[in-house]
Design a protein around this motif. Sequence first.
Motif, PDB file in Angstrom:
ATOM      1  N   PRO A 292       0.801  -1.347  -0.035  1.00  0.00           N
ATOM      2  CA  PRO A 292       0.002  -0.187  -0.199  1.00  0.00           C
ATOM      3  C   PRO A 292       0.688   1.342   0.142  1.00  0.00           C
ATOM      4  O   PRO A 292       1.869   1.386   0.653  1.00  0.00           O
ATOM      5  N   SER A 293       0.480   2.276  -0.545  1.00  0.00           N
ATOM      6  CA  SER A 293       0.890   3.771  -0.687  1.00  0.00           C
ATOM      7  C   SER A 293       1.370   4.265   0.723  1.00  0.00           C
ATOM      8  O   SER A 293       2.322   4.829   0.903  1.00  0.00           O
ATOM      9  N   ARG A 294       0.503   3.940   1.445  1.00  0.00           N
ATOM     10  CA  ARG A 294       0.635   4.444   2.923  1.00  0.00           C
ATOM     11  C   ARG A 294       1.810   3.678   3.591  1.00  0.00           C
ATOM     12  O   ARG A 294       2.681   4.632   4.499  1.00  0.00           O
ATOM     13  N   GLY A 368       4.859  -4.950  10.651  1.00  0.00           N
ATOM     14  CA  GLY A 368       3.613  -4.686  11.035  1.00  0.00           C
ATOM     15  C   GLY A 368       3.341  -3.425  10.017  1.00  0.00           C
ATOM     16  O   GLY A 368       2.175  -3.049   9.846  1.00  0.00           O
ATOM     17  N   THR A 369       4.207  -2.829   9.193  1.00  0.00           N
ATOM     18  CA  THR A 369       3.921  -1.765   8.352  1.00  0.00           C
ATOM     19  C   THR A 369       2.972  -1.855   7.528  1.00  0.00           C
ATOM     20  O   THR A 369       1.695  -1.010   7.237  1.00  0.00           O
ATOM     21  N   VAL A 370       2.821  -3.050   6.829  1.00  0.00           N
ATOM     22  CA  VAL A 370       1.804  -3.101   5.888  1.00  0.00           C
ATOM     23  C   VAL A 370       0.758  -3.411   6.222  1.00  0.00           C
ATOM     24  O   VAL A 370      -0.309  -2.973   5.833  1.00  0.00           O
ATOM     25  N   ALA A 375      -4.838  -1.602   7.293  1.00  0.00           N
ATOM     26  CA  ALA A 375      -5.870  -1.394   8.036  1.00  0.00           C
ATOM     27  C   ALA A 375      -6.469  -0.062   8.121  1.00  0.00           C
ATOM     28  O   ALA A 375      -6.832   0.589   9.119  1.00  0.00           O
ATOM     29  N   GLU A 376      -6.232   0.819   7.312  1.00  0.00           N
ATOM     30  CA  GLU A 376      -6.258   2.404   6.867  1.00  0.00           C
ATOM     31  C   GLU A 376      -5.795   3.157   7.761  1.00  0.00           C
ATOM     32  O   GLU A 376      -6.094   4.513   8.145  1.00  0.00           O
ATOM     33  N   GLU A 381       0.481   8.148  11.098  1.00  0.00           N
ATOM     34  CA  GLU A 381      -0.314   7.478  12.112  1.00  0.00           C
ATOM     35  C   GLU A 381       0.706   5.982  12.197  1.00  0.00           C
ATOM     36  O   GLU A 381       0.982   5.438  13.179  1.00  0.00           O
ATOM     37  N   ILE A 382       1.032   5.404  11.094  1.00  0.00           N
ATOM     38  CA  ILE A 382       2.002   4.219  11.011  1.00  0.00           C
ATOM     39  C   ILE A 382       3.230   4.592  11.861  1.00  0.00           C
ATOM     40  O   ILE A 382       3.595   3.861  12.641  1.00  0.00           O
TER      41      ILE A 382
END
Length: 747
Positions: A292-294, A368-370, A375-376, A381-382
Amino acid sequence: MQNLRKFSYIILYIFIALLILSTPAAAEFFQGNLTEFVKSEKIISIPIFSPAEKIEIEAGTDTVVSAADKEDISLKAGEIYFISQNDIKKSKETQTAAELKAGWGIQIMASSTEAKAKAFKAEAAAKIEAELIILAEDELFKVVAGFYDQRSEAEKLQQDLEAAGYNGWPRELELAENRNIAKSEAEAVTETEVETETEVETENEAETENEVGAAEDSPPEQEGLILYNQAGEKLKEAYVFEIEGEFKANSKKMQGEFQLGPLADSVLFSYKTEIEELTAHLLQNYFSLAAPSRALKAQAVLYRTSILYQLETQGARLENLNYLKFGSLNPAFKEAAAATKSEVLIRDNEFYYNKDFSLKSINKPKTGTVALAQAEYNYEEIINYYYDRSEIVNLNNLIDSEEKLSARIERGLYLKEIRQMSWSGPRVITVIDYNLDNDRLKLKPVLAQGLVPGREDLADLIKRHKAIAGVNGGYFHYSGRPLGLLYINQELVSEPIHQRSALLIDQDNNISFAQVDWQGELLIGPAEQKIKIDGVNREAKKEEIIVFNYFYGPRMSALDQDHYDVVVRDNKILGVENKAGVKTAIPPDGFIIRFSAQRSDIKNLIPELKNKKITLNYNFSPNLNENKIVHAVGGGPRLLKAGKINITGQEENFQNDILNGRAPRTAVALTKDNHLLLLTIDGRQSDLSVGMSLEELAQTLKGLGAVEAINLDGGGSARMVIRGFTMSNPSEKRLISNGVIVDEKNN
């Protein structure tokens, strides 16, 4: 000349030493090698192989080798080439090493390009008497001044260099003892200056540049690297080679742009990149395209912060990254890096890697980054999930600031020098803080040579007025004619243009700022016939009417057949001059009206003009007379208004060369507690001060407590002089048209 300069520096040191009150230190974001990295164009070098005696190149499609100031060579696909410092026909063991001697010098500049280092050395040679050396090391070209046995000797030179405007630091170096320098380039340039000293300024500058250029064109004793073909024939020599295309280096496939440079007696094969591209390469190495881009954005901030630690501890050459596959980048990783460009982590006013050991290494992303991204969680926030109490900031907003000097010039008048380090580079800020409640002092604009046009050195201008201090003033034409409002002792020297911002000084020395407009008109005879005026003390363009007063000088420029001069004295028309070639005298208690012969409305009045009463009206907005303004100097654009940043560059019709980019600047500002700040920012000197954008200048003034501020002329004009000494570091020697000075009221 040199002895006089040295004596001036000694007096200046004594002056500063007597005045220093405090020099508080400040914590730094930019430390160690990171500072040098910022100063030297922020190019990162990543060694692909360990240094080797030679590098074998198997050319592929469109493989090109280039070097500074040399013609490119296209390598033939499929053929083998070698790059080495040594004659490849001789074994390394048979080479005789030069005898080296250890010593100390002052490093004053570093660049990733040889050409810039050479240009800097040539310019510095005219001002520095010490030996100047260019060292090719760590993939950089470093200019070092002096070579001494003891560090203390180098530190003495460091003081002289700082007085001459060169900010450097002592460093150890090893040089060949037999390097045979018969005469330094500094001595050669100095002799050139003495010989041409009496020439006109522009000719002097041109001759000096030609002399320096000729000296730099001579080939260096040691070129560095040699390019050979497979038969062992020399094809090209250079300090550094750039190679681009698809090819093999030591049998490893390569794609992109790489560099080969000397390291000791070996060759270093490196990939050249910058921090944003390297961030994207790290993302591409550790993530799949399905990420994900996030997650990519969060990790981009972390990698960028980690890279800063590598740069701080290792310098611009980063080891242990040769596992990355340089070349093409997938757009997804480039976009993630671009979306968070320049963002890093800090905490408690230092980079987060000082708080969290994991960011001192470039590691795989946390497990857990991905999952968090899926999880939006957004990227901020990450990061906060894993790095408690961290703060995401933009590198461009981080500034290390230290007040190097705080000195009293006179009661109510203080000098400050502030040294800053930012991601854009070093900055030197010089401030005159003038307490306007001090009734012994006054502020006023002054005109170079007292004439339009005229140009004068700021130090001479201040000396002629017996003033205490001052800075350059408003903009001007290359001839010395002011461009914009200049109003001295309630007399208009030059009219406002484009309603630009101006500094206004009333009869009680109160300061204000405003965008000033005007309309000039002549009222002729009892019927008060109105005629519009187009300008003051400047050349009359087609069909314009221009007024000339005593600021223009005792006489007009010669009349041509297309213009007339109306002579006015004591508000009465004395007559009209129309003879070509005549230089009409300007009455000290009157003025001249020059108009085009095409203006029939005034030309038809000529027979009846003599002895008629005439009134000259200047209608200003705001009204200068009602506000009891006695002096005004135009500049612009506006920077601060009512305590808020308000840059009016477009509104005031400024061109991009003033509005955009970083440059040397001069500004004048007013604080809430009625202090006037005269401020200069040095610029265009990458190792000393890079200058500021208008936005950065406004932010700086606001940080100093200013609530109102305007920009003045900058660039090569930006300069501050106190008691005859230049306290700033101008980027060039430039004569100016006008200045703003602080003077004693009884002068």
